[in-house]
Design an enzyme around this catalytic site. Structure first.
Site, short mmCIF file in Angstrom:
data_model
loop_
_atom_site.label_atom_id
_atom_site.label_comp_id
_atom_site.label_asym_id
_atom_site.label_seq_id
_atom_site.Cartn_x
_atom_site.Cartn_y
_atom_site.Cartn_z
N SER A 165 0.84 -1.19 0.00
CA SER A 165 0.00 0.00 0.00
C SER A 165 0.89 1.26 0.00
O SER A 165 1.83 1.34 -0.81
CB SER A 165 -0.93 -0.06 1.21
OG SER A 165 -1.98 0.84 1.07
N ASP A 421 -8.59 -5.80 -5.44
CA ASP A 421 -8.20 -4.67 -4.61
C ASP A 421 -8.59 -3.35 -5.27
O ASP A 421 -8.15 -3.04 -6.37
CB ASP A 421 -6.68 -4.72 -4.40
CG ASP A 421 -6.18 -3.64 -3.47
OD1 ASP A 421 -7.01 -2.96 -2.84
OD2 ASP A 421 -4.94 -3.50 -3.38
N HIS A 446 -5.94 -6.74 -1.14
CA HIS A 446 -4.86 -5.77 -0.86
C HIS A 446 -3.58 -6.48 -0.39
O HIS A 446 -3.58 -7.12 0.65
CB HIS A 446 -5.38 -4.80 0.20
CG HIS A 446 -4.72 -3.46 0.19
ND1 HIS A 446 -4.42 -2.76 -0.96
CD2 HIS A 446 -4.32 -2.65 1.22
CE1 HIS A 446 -3.86 -1.59 -0.64
NE2 HIS A 446 -3.79 -1.51 0.67
#
Lengths: 487, 487
Positions: A165, A421, A446
């Site tokens: 991320s 995601d 994710h």
């Protein structure tokens, strides 16, 4: 970009308190082999006078359990917006890979998160907060790697950075800006394009919606219809009915209260889409296996759509079933990141980052997505950020500083993304060169690839991890060969 | 690294005042075709709160005389430690090349120099000075290029950066850190290694000495002997004799005064070595053609070595012959750069940079060079800098931030150096790859290649400029092709 529920924060605090008070031998076993340490870090890398030549204590976790001393590579996780333990405990792939490749593993905590607070609890005041920037974080990691390599007699050990991320964005940036320090980067689910303003503000919630639609097109319709019913109650100002059907702790009394409720509900869907793993997890909250499927089953169970919507939100906010009512202002806080900032100190830091460098102007529009229209324009962001933090966002800056989509001069970066995601389409989806490799993980949420192996893993993630391992091993060998030539 | 004599500063001020008050048509002709403009620049790129969201006026010079509008490349000079006019008027190669390659030319002034003072005359106070860093300067150029390209409808025009000395370092750094903005860099006489702490503190004055020795080994001996005689007078504390023989305005009265005199004298040799051009110049002072030869002739003229030393210094400090005496404290100021900081505001800014990021711990030792031993250790630097600017230098930082000698992942940089230049051996002397090209200019002084063509130019510099032109043209074509693929 990340939200940590109050529940997880408390659990983690208890866990860490236990760990810190444990005797050393227990520390080792309880901590998955990590030692928790602190590094004396420069407070301001870009100003020699601002706060004098101050330093702060930056936390990092380290394990040499698998390391071939002074030879094996260093796997360095570029910590993102949260407590570093959370990332260490949810990125088992890195230690699995370390075991294969005889690597030293370091998880470094991002300044202003977890326990790496430069000014303690006062870190979130103005101007103390102002030393929270992407550039400072990258400089922290560069200085830390350089010094730790010397301390550990590891100056010839190639360094590979890992991140998920925003942490993946940092890993990319490390390779772009500090390639003399970092030989390669695995950037999992790193939305480097959308956060640089190269994207479409409707993309995120459209992709959240697509996850639910792909389970069952009726799921999307049911969610839309439920939100529509809520809107009708709001138009009628039937606030007591809204309170009862959503089990709210307080009766709403304004359009703002309804907006807050919409935000809270939308956020539940966001979290389930992001964390749609094939097994239950305790990462950013407690989540059942395949939460999107669970949510759709809940949404399509009978005809009371509003009750279904409440129960679906409960998957996220009331996993234990202990909550008697939902406090919409404490379970969800509106901020400069429409995908959610989480709660507590970490959420303040993330809000500041979303107010300065990182563009997250996502909107739902009820056309390309199933949520109520919730506009969040650049102007809205400016107004909010100048009021909250006395800053004006610089929407062009991240692209200037970190190259946007003009990455052709870079090398040795893996951009992995899972197609479940909603962050994926804000990142690099196609390989750009033989060493700028995009990996798609079919059925992956994710940064699923960073998680430890699980028997429920789809074949796609097993293959992805294998490709990643091969590329990383190749980079390490190449770097070692280059170093040998220099010696 | 650069010194501008009081004489040049005054001349330039008069020139610029004339230029600024001139009517537009005269402005064009008097200014070598440059328009002088100001860009509204972000004050602090790395802190959103420190000084609010302030801006300052950054000066730049621009000419589109040769530009094929919206198509030709942009040649962008990354201004260094001085008035931008000085660099524009002494870098004729760039406009000659622009004429050949139909380029737009921009000379951008470095923050805190010339007229680009963020806080006016108060810029050199603490903490106002603290926004003077290499990183801020690079961010300035990146933001300026990005915005000017939009304003000028030039978004598809490849940008090549040029710079000499510290300006060359900035050009290298631009290509390292902002390759999405800059397609290539010509870095002339850029000591990127020594300033990053990768060098030998005796290198600089050894190479100054070698220049004089190469004219005639007796020249070195004469200079050494003269400094030795001065030392003997100092030991005897025969200050009045020192005053008379060196025509000083004040009688020295301490060892410190003698040290200051030694610094002043050594600095004259430094300047003559750096500016040893084959024709007379008005750059960083008034200099005859082949000043090193002139100096050696002066040093070896008869047996009064001290008088010869005075007259040799006079080549630099008294070119007009108007000075009746030397004021050793106004002609030379000791600072954190033992090669000299110059005088006036610009020298304060450079002193600050030498106190923070840029390592210039050069020493003369009277063994490998012909000068008196004048140690300047890291500890000396720390003491001076903390007293003068309330800062502690960070000697490791520049190497971490700008890769030191680990440049293998970079591309499209020319490192040109002249072998007469004492800065040369602080830079990259050997090509690293086919696009990291070192060019040696035999018989060339400090960035001779950036100067306009002159009939006294040696063949080496003519060849160097030809190679540079070819490489730059190649980079531009390659970048254009890459852009076309994207469109």
């Amino acid at each position: 970009m990340r939200r940590i529920s109050a529940f997880v924060t408390v659990t983690l605090a208890v866990f860490c308190a236990e760990v810190l008070s444990a005797p050393p031998h227990r520390l080792q076993s309880r901590n998955h082999g990590y030692m928790e340490k602190y590094f004396t870090q420069t407070l301001d890398h870009f100003n020699f006078n601002s706060m004098g030549n101050g330093t702060f204590k930056q936390r990092y976790l380290i394990t040499d359990k698998y390391w071939k001393k002074s030879y094996g590579p260093i796997f360095f996780y570029t910590g993102n917006e949260g407590d570093i333990w959370e990332f260490a405990l949810n990125s088992g792939f890195i230690t699995e890979l370390a075991a294969q490749q005889q690597a030293l593993v370091i998880f470094a905590e991002h300044r202003y998160y977890g326990r790496s607070l430069p000014f303690g609890n006062d870190s979130f005041s103005i101007p103390q907060i102002s030393l929270l920037t992407v550039e400072q974080a990258l400089a922290d990691y560069s200085v830390m790697i350089t010094e730790l390599k010397q301390q550990l007699i590891a100056t010839d050990c190639p360094v590979i950075v890992f991140g998920g991320s925003y942490g993946g964005m940092l890993s990319v940036y490390m390779r772009l800006k500090y390639p003399s320090i970092v030989a390669g980067a695995l950037a999992a689910s790193a939305p480097i394009l959308s956060t640089a303003g190269l994207g479409d503000s409707s993309q995120f919630f459209r992709d959240v919606t697509a996850d639910f639609e792909s389970i069952n097109p009726k799921c999307r319709s049911a969610v839309m219809a439920a939100f529509h019913q809520l809107k009708e109650l709001a138009v009628l100002q039937d606030y007591s009915r809204i309170q009862s059907v959503f089990a709210l702790c307080q009766t709403p009394s304004s359009a703002q209260d309804v907006r807050q409720l919409n935000g809270l509900l939308r956020n539940a869907f966001t979290l389930m889409a992001m964390l749609d793993y094939p097994y239950s997890t305790q990462f950013m909250g407690s989540m059942p296996a395949n939460p999107v499927k669970v949510a759709c089953k809940t949404m399509l169970n009978g005809f009371n759509l509003l009750a279904n919507l409440r129960m679906t939100a409960g998957i996220v906010y009331n996993a234990t079933g202990q909550l008697k009512c939902f406090d919409q202002y404490s379970l969800y806080v509106e901020c400069a990141d429409p995908t959610g900032c989480g709660l507590g100190f970490n959420s303040m830091a993330w809000d500041y980052q979303a107010c300065t460098e990182i563009n997250l102007c996502y909107e739902s529009n009820n056309v390309t997505d199933m949520f109520p229209p919730m506009p969040f324009t650049e102007r809205d962001r400016e107004l909010y950020c100048s009021k909250r933090w006395a800053v004006i966002p610089r929407p062009d800056w991240l692209k200037i500083q970190f190259w946007g989509d003009e990455l052709s001069t870079a090398s040795n970066i893996i951009f992995s993304n899972g197609d479940l995601d909603p962050w994926a389409n804000g990142g690099v989806r196609k390989s750009l060169t033989s060493s700028l490799v995009a990996i798609n993980i079919h059925g992956g949420a994710h940064h699923l690839d960073l998680r430890g192996s699980n028997e429920a893993d789809p074949a796609s993630v097993i293959n992805a991890r294998r490709t990643e391992a091969d590329l990383i091993s190749h980079w390490v060998e190449k770097e070692r060969a280059a170093l040998t030539v220099l010696l």
